[in-house]
Design a protein around this motif. Structure first.
Motif, short mmCIF file in Angstrom:
data_model
loop_
_atom_site.label_atom_id
_atom_site.label_comp_id
_atom_site.label_asym_id
_atom_site.label_seq_id
_atom_site.Cartn_x
_atom_site.Cartn_y
_atom_site.Cartn_z
N MET A 69 -43.62 -37.04 30.49
CA MET A 69 -42.98 -37.09 31.82
C MET A 69 -42.49 -35.71 32.22
SD MET A 69 -39.55 -39.16 32.98
CE MET A 69 -38.80 -38.79 34.57
N ILE A 70 -42.62 -35.40 33.52
CA ILE A 70 -42.10 -34.14 34.05
C ILE A 70 -40.57 -34.25 34.13
CG2 ILE A 70 -42.11 -32.56 36.01
CD1 ILE A 70 -44.87 -33.79 36.74
N ILE A 71 -39.88 -33.30 33.55
CA ILE A 71 -38.42 -33.31 33.58
C ILE A 71 -37.94 -32.64 34.86
CG2 ILE A 71 -36.30 -32.66 32.40
CD1 ILE A 71 -38.01 -34.73 30.94
N ILE A 72 -37.15 -33.34 35.63
CA ILE A 72 -36.61 -32.79 36.87
C ILE A 72 -35.09 -32.87 36.85
CG2 ILE A 72 -38.67 -33.38 38.20
CD1 ILE A 72 -37.11 -35.78 39.32
N LYS A 73 -34.47 -32.31 37.86
CA LYS A 73 -33.02 -32.40 38.01
C LYS A 73 -32.69 -33.47 39.04
CE LYS A 73 -31.87 -27.63 36.74
NZ LYS A 73 -31.21 -26.37 37.17
N ALA A 74 -31.43 -33.84 39.06
CA ALA A 74 -31.00 -34.89 39.99
C ALA A 74 -29.72 -34.47 40.70
CB ALA A 74 -30.77 -36.20 39.25
N ILE A 75 -29.57 -34.97 41.90
CA ILE A 75 -28.32 -34.81 42.64
C ILE A 75 -27.81 -36.20 43.01
CG2 ILE A 75 -27.24 -33.96 44.77
CD1 ILE A 75 -29.12 -31.60 44.72
N ILE A 76 -26.57 -36.47 42.66
CA ILE A 76 -25.92 -37.72 43.04
C ILE A 76 -24.95 -37.43 44.18
CG2 ILE A 76 -24.42 -39.61 42.31
CD1 ILE A 76 -25.43 -39.24 39.48
N MET A 77 -25.17 -38.07 45.32
CA MET A 77 -24.24 -37.91 46.44
C MET A 77 -23.09 -38.90 46.25
SD MET A 77 -26.82 -37.47 49.70
CE MET A 77 -27.67 -39.02 49.38
N ALA A 78 -21.89 -38.36 46.06
CA ALA A 78 -20.74 -39.21 45.73
C ALA A 78 -19.54 -38.87 46.61
CB ALA A 78 -20.38 -39.06 44.26
N GLY A 79 -19.81 -38.57 47.88
CA GLY A 79 -18.72 -38.16 48.77
C GLY A 79 -18.19 -39.26 49.66
N GLY A 80 -18.71 -40.50 49.49
CA GLY A 80 -18.35 -41.57 50.41
C GLY A 80 -16.91 -42.02 50.30
N LYS A 81 -16.29 -42.27 51.47
CA LYS A 81 -14.92 -42.79 51.50
C LYS A 81 -14.89 -44.30 51.31
CE LYS A 81 -12.82 -39.35 54.57
NZ LYS A 81 -12.10 -39.15 55.85
N GLY A 82 -15.97 -44.98 51.70
CA GLY A 82 -15.98 -46.43 51.56
C GLY A 82 -15.11 -47.13 52.57
N THR A 83 -15.14 -46.66 53.82
CA THR A 83 -14.29 -47.25 54.86
C THR A 83 -14.52 -48.75 55.02
OG1 THR A 83 -14.29 -45.15 56.04
CG2 THR A 83 -13.65 -47.09 57.29
N ARG A 84 -15.80 -49.17 54.99
CA ARG A 84 -16.11 -50.59 55.18
C ARG A 84 -15.68 -51.45 54.00
NH1 ARG A 84 -21.97 -51.51 55.96
NH2 ARG A 84 -22.22 -49.66 54.68
N LEU A 85 -15.43 -50.81 52.85
CA LEU A 85 -15.02 -51.55 51.67
C LEU A 85 -13.50 -51.66 51.51
CD1 LEU A 85 -17.48 -50.55 48.79
CD2 LEU A 85 -17.02 -52.84 49.63
N LYS A 86 -12.77 -51.02 52.40
CA LYS A 86 -11.32 -51.11 52.26
C LYS A 86 -10.88 -52.57 52.37
CE LYS A 86 -9.83 -46.51 53.70
NZ LYS A 86 -9.11 -45.73 54.70
N LYS A 92 -30.27 -40.90 32.73
CA LYS A 92 -30.38 -40.61 31.29
C LYS A 92 -31.53 -41.39 30.68
CE LYS A 92 -28.90 -39.23 27.16
NZ LYS A 92 -29.60 -40.12 26.26
N GLN A 93 -31.70 -42.63 31.12
CA GLN A 93 -32.79 -43.47 30.62
C GLN A 93 -34.14 -42.82 30.90
OE1 GLN A 93 -32.56 -47.51 32.14
NE2 GLN A 93 -34.77 -47.73 32.04
N HIS A 94 -34.25 -42.09 31.99
CA HIS A 94 -35.50 -41.40 32.37
C HIS A 94 -35.49 -39.93 31.97
CE1 HIS A 94 -37.44 -44.68 34.65
NE2 HIS A 94 -36.21 -45.05 34.96
N GLU A 95 -34.64 -39.60 31.00
CA GLU A 95 -34.59 -38.24 30.43
C GLU A 95 -34.18 -37.17 31.45
OE1 GLU A 95 -34.93 -37.63 27.21
OE2 GLU A 95 -35.23 -39.76 26.86
N ILE A 96 -33.47 -37.59 32.48
CA ILE A 96 -32.95 -36.61 33.45
C ILE A 96 -31.49 -36.37 33.10
CG2 ILE A 96 -32.49 -36.14 35.89
CD1 ILE A 96 -34.82 -38.05 36.55
N LYS A 97 -31.20 -35.18 32.57
CA LYS A 97 -29.88 -34.91 32.02
C LYS A 97 -29.08 -33.88 32.82
CE LYS A 97 -31.45 -36.00 27.34
NZ LYS A 97 -31.61 -35.51 25.96
N ASP A 98 -29.78 -33.06 33.61
CA ASP A 98 -29.09 -32.06 34.42
C ASP A 98 -28.82 -32.66 35.81
OD1 ASP A 98 -29.03 -30.07 32.46
OD2 ASP A 98 -31.10 -29.50 32.93
N ILE A 99 -27.55 -32.93 36.07
CA ILE A 99 -27.18 -33.69 37.26
C ILE A 99 -26.08 -32.97 38.03
CG2 ILE A 99 -26.33 -35.91 38.12
CD1 ILE A 99 -27.24 -37.11 35.39
#
Length: 822
Positions: free
Chosen positions: A1-18, A45-52
Motif C-alpha cells: 500500500m502507498i503510505i500517505i498522510k492524513a488531515i483530520i478537520m476537528a474545528g467544529g463547534k457542534g451548534t446543532r448538537l447543543k 492507524k488500521q490503514h498504516e497512516i500514522k502521520d496525521i
C-alpha cells in the motif's frame, strides 16, 4: 500500500448538537464512551497512516489534552490551530507545510469504516487531482449533492438542494483524497470552503476531479437524530469497528468492573461501560448505552437512550429515547421522553417530567414535580423543518400554540437587521387573533417595531409592507377546509414570500433559540392602522385607467370564495369601480372545488352575469369562467394574463415558473418579449416578477392579488371593447397534464438519480427536477417539497402526445419506486 498522510478537520463547534457540545468541541462528543475523533484515528492507524495533522479551532485544548502526541494510538499527531475560522479548505491550507504528497482529508466529527486503500486506488487509477468520497443517501437535501458521469468524473455540485434540485442522491461525505497542487488556488489564511469555493473552480478549469462512491458505513454525527442513530448502527453491527468491553452474550457488551444485580433485565443490543452499578429490578431495553462509572438504581426502565459517564439515575425513573450527558443526577420517579437532552451536571428532583424534544442546558436544577415543557435556557431543537411549501401551518394549540408563535415571531425579527418594522395582519377569526398577538409579543421582545393593520387579506399585507416600507410582514389565517388548521405566512421587504435561505436562517434561530433580546426601554409601542381595508380598496382603484367606462358599461360579476372576508372585500372593490356583483356563498357546501365549479359554470352560462370569478381562500389565486362556460384556471389563466401583458405592449420580460407550458413562452417570443424561467416556488416567482415590474398591468398583481386582478382584467377588456370570451378565443390550444405519484421520502433522491442515468442520452435539463424533451413534447418529474410524492408535468404538441408522455413517465416512476434494489 502507498503510505500517505492524513488531515483530520476537528474545528467544529457542534451548534446543532447543543447542549451536548456546551463544554466540548464536536469531535469530542462520545460514541460508546470514546470521542468520535478517536474512531477516525483508529481507522487511519488500521490503514498504516500514522502521520496525521489535526486542524482545530473551538476549545482546542480539550482535543490536545486528550490525544496529546497520539503515541497511545501508535500515530504522530501535529496540531494546527485557527485563530479565526478559515472554512474547510482554509483550515487544510493552514496545515500546508505538513503536506508533501497525496493526502486524505477526514472529518473528526463523522464516523466511518471506509476502506481507504480502495478509495486511494480509485484516485490513482483515474489520475485524479481531487477525489471526493461520496455516499448514496435516501434523503439528500441536508447535504451537498455531487453528480458524476459513468466513469466517476464530477460534472456538477449542488449545495443542500431543495427537492426540485435533487438530481441525484449521491452526497458529499466531506472526505477527500487530494494532490497538494489543488491548494494553490488560495492563499494561506484565506477563508474558503472545499465544496463551495475550491471544487467549483477545479470543475471550471477542467482539473481531473472524480467521485468515489463508497458502500462502506458513514454517518455525519452533526445532529441529535444522527448521533443517536450512529450508536444504534454500531450496536446492530452495521459498522466495522471494534467495540470495547466483553460481549457476555450476543448483542450485550459489559465493561470491566461493572456490577449487575441478579435481577437486572438486559434486552439486546445493550452497551454498558466500565465500573457501572445496576441495581435489582432495573431494565435496559434494546439500544441502550450506559457510560463509565454510572449508577442505575432500582426499578429503572431505560430504552433507546444514551447515558454518558458518571451519571446517577434514581429509583423508578423511566427514560425513553433520550440523551443524558455526564454527571447528571435524577431522583426517583423521573420521566424523560423522546429526543430530550439533559445537559451536563443537571439535577432533576423527584417527580420531574421532561417532555419530548426538550433540551436542558448544563447545570440546571429542576424542582420536584416540575413538568419541563420548554427549553432551559438557550436551546437547540432536533433539526425540524418549520416551513412548508409557502407558509408555516399546523393545528391550533397543538403544533401552532401561542408559545410556538411567540418564538417564531422572535426568530423572524432576529433574522432582520436592527431597527426593523414588521407589518402584521390576520383574518377575523379569534384563533388567528390569538396567534397574531403571540407573534407580535415575540417580535416586540427583540426591539423591532410592529405595525398591526388589523383584519385584512394576505395580498393587503403584501401591499402594506411595500407601501409602509416595512422590513417584512406576517399574515395569519385559519383554513376553511380544516377549521383547526392555522397558516402563518412570512414575507420579505418586497411583500414576496421569503426565500428558502431566509427560511433556513429562521429555522436555525428558532431551533437554537438564538434570539435578539432588548432592554425594557427599547420595546416599542405597536402601531395600529385603522380602516386599512378602505385604504387598500382606494389604492386598487388607482391602478385602473378606465373606471368611468367601467361604470358606464357596468359588467356584472359572479363572485365566490370560501373566505367571506375576501368575498366581501372583492365585492366592495368591484362595486366601487362600477360593477354589478352577485355573491354566491354556496361554495362552503361543496367538498371539492371542482364540483362547485361545475355548478358555478351553469350559473354563469344561464344567469344574468358577464363572467364568474372564484377566489382561493388566501385571496391570491383566481379562477375565471366566461359566458360560454369555459373554466380558466392555473395554466390557462397564466396564458390568458400573458396575452394581456403582451397586448399591452410595454412588457420587456415575462416571468414563468419552470413548470409552465412552453406554449406561453412561444406566445412571448412571437411578440419579441424575453422569457425568464424561475424555480416554481412562490418566493422565486414573486421576487422575479417584482424585480421586472413596470407601469401598467402588473404580472405580479394578476398572479397574486385576485381582488385587484379582477379589476385589472375588466379594465383591460373595457378599454378594448372586448368581453372575456373574446380573449379566451384568441388563446392557442394547450395540451398540458399534471399528475401526482405517491412515494416514500427516502425514495425521492434514488428515483431522480435513476431517471437522470436512464436518460443521459436524451435531451434533459436539470434546473428543477428532471425535464426530458423529445419530438412529442416534454415531461418534468419534480419531487414535491412538502409531501411524499412526485409531481409529473407533461406538455405535448398534440393531446395524443401529451397523453403518451404522461402515461410513459407515470409508469416509469411507478416502476422505479417498486424496484428498491437500484
Amino acid at each position: 500500500m502507498i503510505i500517505i498522510k492524513a488531515i483530520i478537520m476537528a474545528g467544529g463547534k457542534g451548534t446543532r448538537l447543543k447542549p451536548l457540545t456546551c463544554s466540548m468541541p464536536k469531535p469530542m462528543v462520545p460514541i460508546l464512551n470514546k470521542p468520535t475523533m478517536e474512531y477516525t484515528i483508529q481507522l487511519l492507524k488500521q490503514h498504516e497512516i500514522k502521520d496525521i495533522a489535526v486542524t482545530i479551532a473551538h476549545l482546542p485544548t480539550v482535543i490536545t489534552d486528550y490525544f496529546a502526541t497520539g503515541k497511545k494510538w501508535g500515530v504522530n499527531l501535529e496540531y494546527f490551530i485557527e485563530d479565526v475560522p478559515l472554512g474547510t479548505g482554509g483550515s487544510v491550507k493552514n496545515a500546508e507545510n505538513f503536506i508533501d504528497d497525496t493526502f486524505i482529508v477526514l472529518s473528526g466529527d463523522s464516523l466511518t469504516d471506509i476502506n481507504i486503500e480502495k478509495a486511494l486506488a480509485f484516485h490513482k487509477s483515474r489520475q485524479s487531482k481531487a477525489t471526493l468520497i461520496l455516499k448514496n443517501e435516501p434523503v439528500p437535501i441536508e447535504y451537498g449533492v455531487v453528480i458524476t458521469n459513468a466513469d466517476g468524473k464530477v460534472t456538477r455540485f449542488l449545495e443542500k438542494p431543495s427537492w426540485g434540485e435533487v438530481f441525484s442522491n449521491t452526497i458529499n461525505t466531506g472526505m477527500y483524497i487530494l494532490e497538494p497542487e489543488v491548494l494553490q488556488y488560495y492563499q494561506k489564511g484565506e477563508n474558503f470552503d472545499f465544496s463551495k469555493d475550491l471544487f467549483p473552480k477545479l470543475l471550471a478549469d477542467e482539473i481531473p476531479m472524480y467521485g468515489y462512491i463508497t458502500e462502506d458505513y458513514w454517518s455525519d454525527v452533526g445532529a441529535l437524530n444522527s448521533y443517536t442513530q450512529t450508536h444504534f448502527d454500531i450496536l446492530e453491527g452495521k459498522v466495522n469497528i471494534e467495540i470495547d468491553g466483553h460481549q457476555i452474550e450476543d448483542g450485550i457488551w459489559i465493561g470491566e468492573g461493572t456490577q449487575l444485580s441478579s435481577q437486572v433485565i438486559l434486552n439486546s443490543p445493550v452497551y454498558i461501560g466500565k465500573n457501572c452499578i445496576l441495581q435489582e429490578g432495573s431494565k435496559l431495553d434494546a439500544y441502550t448505552v450506559i457510560g463509565d462509572y454510572s449508577t442505575i438504581s432500582k426499578d429503572v426502565s431505560i430504552k433507546r437512550s444514551i447515558i454518558w459517564s458518571h451519571s446517577k439515575i434514581g429509583k423508578d425513573t423511566h427514560c425513553r429515547g433520550a440523551v443524558i450527558c455526564n454527571n447528571v443526577e435524577t431522583k426517583k420517579n423521573v420521566e424523560i421522553y423522546e429526543n430530550a437532552v439533559i445537559g451536563e451536571g443537571s439535577q432533576l428532583a423527584e417527580g420531574v417530567i421532561v417532555k419530548p424534544d426538550i433540551k436542558l442546558w448544563p447545570h440546571k436544577k429542576i424542582d420536584e414535580n416540575t413538568i419541563v415543557n420548554q427549553n432551559l435556557v438557550w436551546g437547540t431543537k432536533a433539526s425540524k423543518t418549520i416551513f412548508g411549501y409557502k407558509d408555516v401551518s399546523g393545528q391550533i394549540n397543538i403544533e401552532i400554540s401561542p408559545e410556538f408563535a411567540s418564538r417564531l415571531g422572535t426568530a423572524f425579527a432576529s433574522s432582520l437587521k436592527e431597527e426593523s418594522t414588521i407589518i402584521i395582519s390576520s383574518d377575523s377569526f379569534h384563533a388567528s387573533h390569538l396567534i397574531k398577538n403571540a407573534l407580535m409579543t415575540g417580535i416586540a421582545s427583540t426591539g423591532a417595531g410592529v405595525m398591526d393593520i388589523g383584519s385584512v387579506v394576505m395580498p393587503a399585507n403584501r401591499f402594506a409592507v411595500r407601501h409602509f416600507k416595512g422590513n417584512g410582514g406576517v399574515h395569519v389565517r385559519m383554513d376553511y377546509t380544516d377549521h383547526n388548521l392555522v397558516h402563518i405566512e412570512l414575507v420579505d421587504k418586497n411583500g414576496a414570500n421569503i426565500q428558502r435561505a431566509a427560511e433556513r436562517e429562521i429555522e436555525n434561530l428558532f431551533n437554537r433559540e438564538d434570539f435578539k433580546r432588548c432592554n425594557a426601554d427599547q420595546i416599542k409601542s405597536v402601531i395600529h392602522i385603522e380602516n386599512f381595508k378602505d385604504f387598500y380598496i382606494s389604492n386598487g382603484m388607482k391602478l385602473l385607467k378606465n373606471i368611468s367606462d367601467l361604470k358606464r358599461k357596468a359588467p356584472t360579476i359572479l363572485i365566490s370564495c370560501k373566505s367571506e372576508a375576501i368575498q366581501q372585500l372583492t365585492s366592495e372593490f368591484l362595486r366601487s369601480i362600477g360593477c354589478g356583483v352577485q355573491e354566491d356563498y354556496r361554495i362552503k357546501g361543496f367538498a371539492k372545488a371542482k364540483d362547485y365549479l361545475m355548478d358555478m359554470k351553469q350559473q354563469v352560462v344561464m344567469g344574468n352575469v358577464d363572467l364568474g370569478a372564484m377566489i382561493t381562500e388566501d385571496g391570491e389565486k383566481l379562477i375565471l369562467i366566461d359566458k360560454q362556460g369555459r373554466v380558466i384556471q392555473q395554466e390557462k389563466y397564466d396564458a390568458l394574463t400573458a396575452m394581456m401583458l403582451l397586448k399591452e405592449g410595454n412588457k420587456n420580460k415575462l416571468i414563468l415558473p419552470y413548470t409552465s407550458p412552453y406554449m406561453i413562452e412561444k406566445m412571448a417570443k412571437d411578440h419579441n418579449v424575453e422569457v425568464m424561467r424561475v424555480k416554481s416556488n412562490p418566493a422565486s416567482i414573486m421576487n422575479a416578477m417584482l424585480s421586472t415590474e413596470e407601469q401598467g398591468i402588473s404580472q405580479y398583481i394578476l398572479s397574486y392579488n385576485a381582488t385587484w386582478a379582477i379589476g385589472m382584467i375588466l379594465d383591460f377588456l373595457v378599454e378594448r371593447n372586448m368581453v372575456l370570451e373574446d380573449l379566451v378565443n384568441e388563446m392557442p390550444d394547450l395540451y398540458y397534464i399534471k399528475e401526482k405519484i405517491p412515494c416514500d421520502w427516502q425514495d425521492k433522491g434514488r428515483v431522480i438519480r435513476q431517471l437522470v442515468e436512464d436518460n443521459e442520452s436524451q435531451n434533459i435539463e436539470l434546473f428543477e427536477g428532471v425535464k426530458i424533451k423529445d419530438e412529442r413534447g416534454w415531461a418534468l418529474i419534480l419531487p414535491d417539497s412538502e409531501k411524499p410524492l412526485f409531481n409529473i408535468y407533461t406538455e405535448g404538441f398534440s393531446e395524443e402526445y401529451a397523453q403518451e408522455l404522461s402515461l410513459f413517465f407515470r409508469e416509469k416512476v411507478k416502476e422505479l419506486l417498486k424496484n428498491q434494489g437500484q
